[in-house]
Design a protein around this motif. Structure first.
Motif, short mmCIF file in Angstrom:
data_model
loop_
_atom_site.label_atom_id
_atom_site.label_comp_id
_atom_site.label_asym_id
_atom_site.label_seq_id
_atom_site.Cartn_x
_atom_site.Cartn_y
_atom_site.Cartn_z
N VAL A 34 0.84 -1.20 0.00
CA VAL A 34 0.00 0.00 0.00
C VAL A 34 0.87 1.25 0.00
CG1 VAL A 34 -1.80 1.28 1.24
CG2 VAL A 34 -1.82 -1.22 1.27
N ALA A 35 0.51 2.19 -0.86
CA ALA A 35 1.14 3.51 -0.86
C ALA A 35 0.04 4.56 -0.91
CB ALA A 35 2.08 3.67 -2.06
N VAL A 36 0.24 5.66 -0.19
CA VAL A 36 -0.67 6.80 -0.23
C VAL A 36 0.09 7.98 -0.81
CG1 VAL A 36 -2.15 8.36 1.10
CG2 VAL A 36 -1.90 5.97 1.82
N VAL A 37 -0.40 8.53 -1.91
CA VAL A 37 0.26 9.68 -2.53
C VAL A 37 -0.60 10.92 -2.31
CG1 VAL A 37 1.52 8.32 -4.23
CG2 VAL A 37 -0.74 9.16 -4.81
N GLU A 38 0.02 11.98 -1.87
CA GLU A 38 -0.68 13.20 -1.51
C GLU A 38 -0.02 14.39 -2.21
OE1 GLU A 38 -2.45 16.40 -0.33
OE2 GLU A 38 -3.30 14.45 0.21
N ASP A 41 1.51 19.23 1.13
CA ASP A 41 2.68 19.05 2.00
C ASP A 41 2.28 18.61 3.41
OD1 ASP A 41 1.48 21.34 2.93
OD2 ASP A 41 3.23 22.65 2.64
N ARG A 42 1.05 18.12 3.55
CA ARG A 42 0.56 17.65 4.85
C ARG A 42 -0.51 16.61 4.63
NH1 ARG A 42 -4.52 19.50 5.67
NH2 ARG A 42 -5.19 21.21 4.31
N VAL A 43 -0.83 15.87 5.66
CA VAL A 43 -1.99 14.98 5.63
C VAL A 43 -3.20 15.75 6.15
CG1 VAL A 43 -0.55 12.93 5.97
CG2 VAL A 43 -1.63 14.04 7.96
N GLY A 44 -4.39 15.23 5.85
CA GLY A 44 -5.60 15.83 6.41
C GLY A 44 -6.60 16.31 5.40
N PRO A 229 5.85 2.88 8.23
CA PRO A 229 6.70 4.02 7.83
C PRO A 229 6.89 4.05 6.31
CG PRO A 229 7.65 2.89 9.73
CD PRO A 229 6.50 2.04 9.27
N GLY A 230 6.81 5.24 5.75
CA GLY A 230 7.01 5.42 4.32
C GLY A 230 5.78 5.20 3.47
N THR A 231 4.64 4.84 4.09
CA THR A 231 3.43 4.59 3.30
C THR A 231 2.93 5.87 2.64
OG1 THR A 231 2.76 2.77 4.76
CG2 THR A 231 1.04 3.77 3.41
N VAL A 232 2.95 6.98 3.38
CA VAL A 232 2.44 8.25 2.86
C VAL A 232 3.57 9.03 2.20
CG1 VAL A 232 1.32 10.43 3.43
CG2 VAL A 232 0.66 8.33 4.65
N ARG A 233 3.36 9.44 0.98
CA ARG A 233 4.35 10.21 0.23
C ARG A 233 3.73 11.56 -0.14
NH1 ARG A 233 6.39 5.51 -4.06
NH2 ARG A 233 6.28 3.76 -2.58
N LEU A 234 4.32 12.63 0.35
CA LEU A 234 3.80 13.97 0.12
C LEU A 234 4.39 14.59 -1.13
CD1 LEU A 234 3.99 15.32 3.80
CD2 LEU A 234 2.03 14.26 2.65
N GLY A 235 3.69 15.59 -1.66
CA GLY A 235 4.21 16.36 -2.78
C GLY A 235 4.12 15.67 -4.13
N LEU A 236 3.21 14.70 -4.27
CA LEU A 236 3.03 14.01 -5.56
C LEU A 236 1.65 14.36 -6.10
CD1 LEU A 236 4.55 10.48 -4.83
CD2 LEU A 236 5.52 12.30 -6.23
N ARG A 237 1.61 15.26 -7.06
CA ARG A 237 0.34 15.72 -7.63
C ARG A 237 0.03 14.92 -8.89
NH1 ARG A 237 -1.21 22.00 -8.52
NH2 ARG A 237 -0.70 21.91 -6.30
#
Length: 503
Positions: A34-38, A41-44, A229-237
């Motif tokens: 599983v990967a979450v791409v956001e 620059d934050r979760v929520g 750890p590392g599942t959420v990756r920020l800054g990927l549009r």
């Protein structure tokens, strides 16, 4: 030989995407990658707790709409965000619940009698909306005309007792005040576009509506912290999504390396999906749009187009009382002993200095009794316009309004402001969904359908593997527009994949 794990990429690290990932990583054990791409620059996502003038404030989601059986309330409790210690030293919105009495004033400063005028109109409004949500309204069409029919019937029944045109004018202003409240509750710019029949399908959880002492962001932070750890990756549009075959390919902005997946759970806002249909020409929309390859099928595109998606913004104001003998620019004047009132405003168009966008709010109220931070909610065109104004213009508009509605001493001045800006944020392009006239709850169900679409129920075929799944508040038929819908839909899509691999 070790079997390859199915790879799931969740797009969006709001509460919906995090709930989906949390469910897959929990109930799925080690079954999925599983990967979450956001993009941000934050979760929520549309949950964002901040601070202003010594208070904890919510820039986005504010309420838990019912606490009995609420998974969001349970998450807040498990995160330790509901304990009394969370409120110490940093007061928060509605920490004392709803006020027992409000001050209702007509434009120009005339106090409206609560028992004989304001109260009956409020009872009429609440009773009619309760009937609509119980499915008892009848007639169809939009909510605004339904409410105005009710006011006309009320006035006709009262006419034998007199009252005259002046009282009717106040009635109209009071109903417009409640309409502004309903606009912020639903995000509909025009209540004539809010489908009356669909109101009968919307549901809150039982129990009281509450805010979260420790801040709403604690809920999503807890979900994110529980992921590997590392599942959420920020800054990927996400810019392009090629979902026509397996693997699904995700292409991102700014030259970020593409990803592949067996399944993608898409949790972007309905505003971003509308922008992706290519029928908007607004600043920021191009940066938000996702190119679907192949294009989304007609049933999905039509549901996206028909459903409503509006903007709601909050304006926080730090206020102070200035005695008549003191200059307005004197800082540090202590508030009046009674504090800033819970002010409900019946606009009548009598004071030309009040700007048009201020007329879109129902009230200016302290965030709790005795607070020097006041809050006004705006929806639709007024909310969007608020984002474009410099701070000085906003403060001048607030002063003109306060001078009209609270003309007696002390005079209230605004020292500084803080406001949300969801309309122009390219990651959201608005706040939350509503069922528009011409749409229905069926469109919310269509929003939730995965792609490729399965066979008809009568067909004796195994459903295809869901490559592209949809979650978010606009994909839940009964709780749409809330964090409940966002959370539950994320869990729903995770369960869909769990069931697919069990089957």
């Amino acid at each position: 030989m070790v079997a390859k794990k199915p790879r799931v990429v969740v797009v969006g690290a709001g509460i919906s995407g995090l709930a989906a990932a949390h469910r897959l990583c929990g109930a799925g054990g080690d079954r999925f990658e599983v990967a979450v791409v956001e993009a941000g620059d934050r979760v929520g996502g549309r949950i964002l707790t901040s601070e202003f003038a010594g208070h904890r404030v919510e820039m986005g989601a504010t309420w838990v709409q019912g606490v009995v059986g609420s998974p969001v309330y349970a998450l807040a409790r498990d995160a330790g965000a509901l304990g009394e210690e969370e409120g110490r030293g940093l007061p928060y919105e509605r920490m004392d619940g709803f006020p027992d009495r409000v001050l209702t004033v007509a434009e120009g400063g005339e106090v409206v009698d609560a028992d004989t005028v304001a109260g009956p109109i409020e009872e009429l409004y609440r009773g009619m909306m309760e009937a609509a949500r119980a499915g008892e309204a009848g007639g169809g069409g939009g909510v605004e005309e339904y409410l105005r029919r009710g006011l006309r019937a009320y006035q006709a029944a009262r006419s034998a007792g007199g009252g005259g045109k002046e009282l009717e004018e106040v009635d109209e202003a009071l109903l417009a005040m409640h309409i502004n409240r309903e606009r912020t509750d639903t995000s509909a710019d025009d209540l004539g576009d809010l489908d009356l029949t669909a109101e009968g399908e919307y549901r809150d959880f039982p129990g009281e509506h509450v805010t979260i002492p420790g801040g709403y962001s604690r809920v999503v932070e807890r979900l994110a912290a529980a992921l590997p750890p590392g599942t959420v990756r920020l800054g990927l549009r996400l810019r392009r999504l090629k979902w026509g075959g397996t693997p699904v390919r995700l292409h991102f902005a700014d030259g970020a390396p593409p990803l592949t997946a067996d399944h993608v759970i898409l949790t972007v806002s309905l505003g971003v999906l509308k922008a992706s249909l290519g029928n908007k020409d607004t600043a920021g929309v191009g940066a938000a749009a996702i190119a679907f390859d192949p294009p989304l099928p007609p049933f999905k595109r039509e549901a996206v187009a028909r459903l409503g998606f509006g903007v709601v913004n909050k304006l926080f104001m730090e206020v102070e009382a200035v005695a008549p003998s003191e200059p307005e620019d004197v800082a540090g004047v202590q508030p009046a002993a009674a504090g800033f009132p819970f002010l409900h405003m019946a606009f009548r168009g009598h004071v030309s200095k009040i700007p048009w966008w201020m007329r879109g709010t129902e009230s200016i109220c302290p965030v709790h009794a005795g607070s020097t931070v006041a809050l006004a909610w705006f929806a639709g065109r007024e909310a969007a316009h608020l984002e474009s104004l410099p701070d000085d213009d906003v403060i001048r508009g607030a002063h003109a309004t306060l001078d009209s509605f609270l003309p007696a001493a002390p005079r209230w001045r605004v020292r500084r402001i803080k406001r949300s800006g969801w309309a122009t944020d390219p990651l959201f392009l608005g706040s939350y969904s509503y069922v528009a006239v011409g749409s229905s709850g069926d469109d919310l169900d269509r929003m939730a359908e995965p792609l490729p679409r399965g066979p008809d129920a009568a067909a004796d075929e195994r459903p295809p593997s869901p490559r592209l799944l949809f979650a978010g508040e606009a994909t839940h038929r009964t709780h749409y527009s809330t964090t409940h819908a966002a959370y539950l839909s994320g869990v729903r899509e995770a369960n869909r994949l769990l069931q697919h691999y069990r089957g």
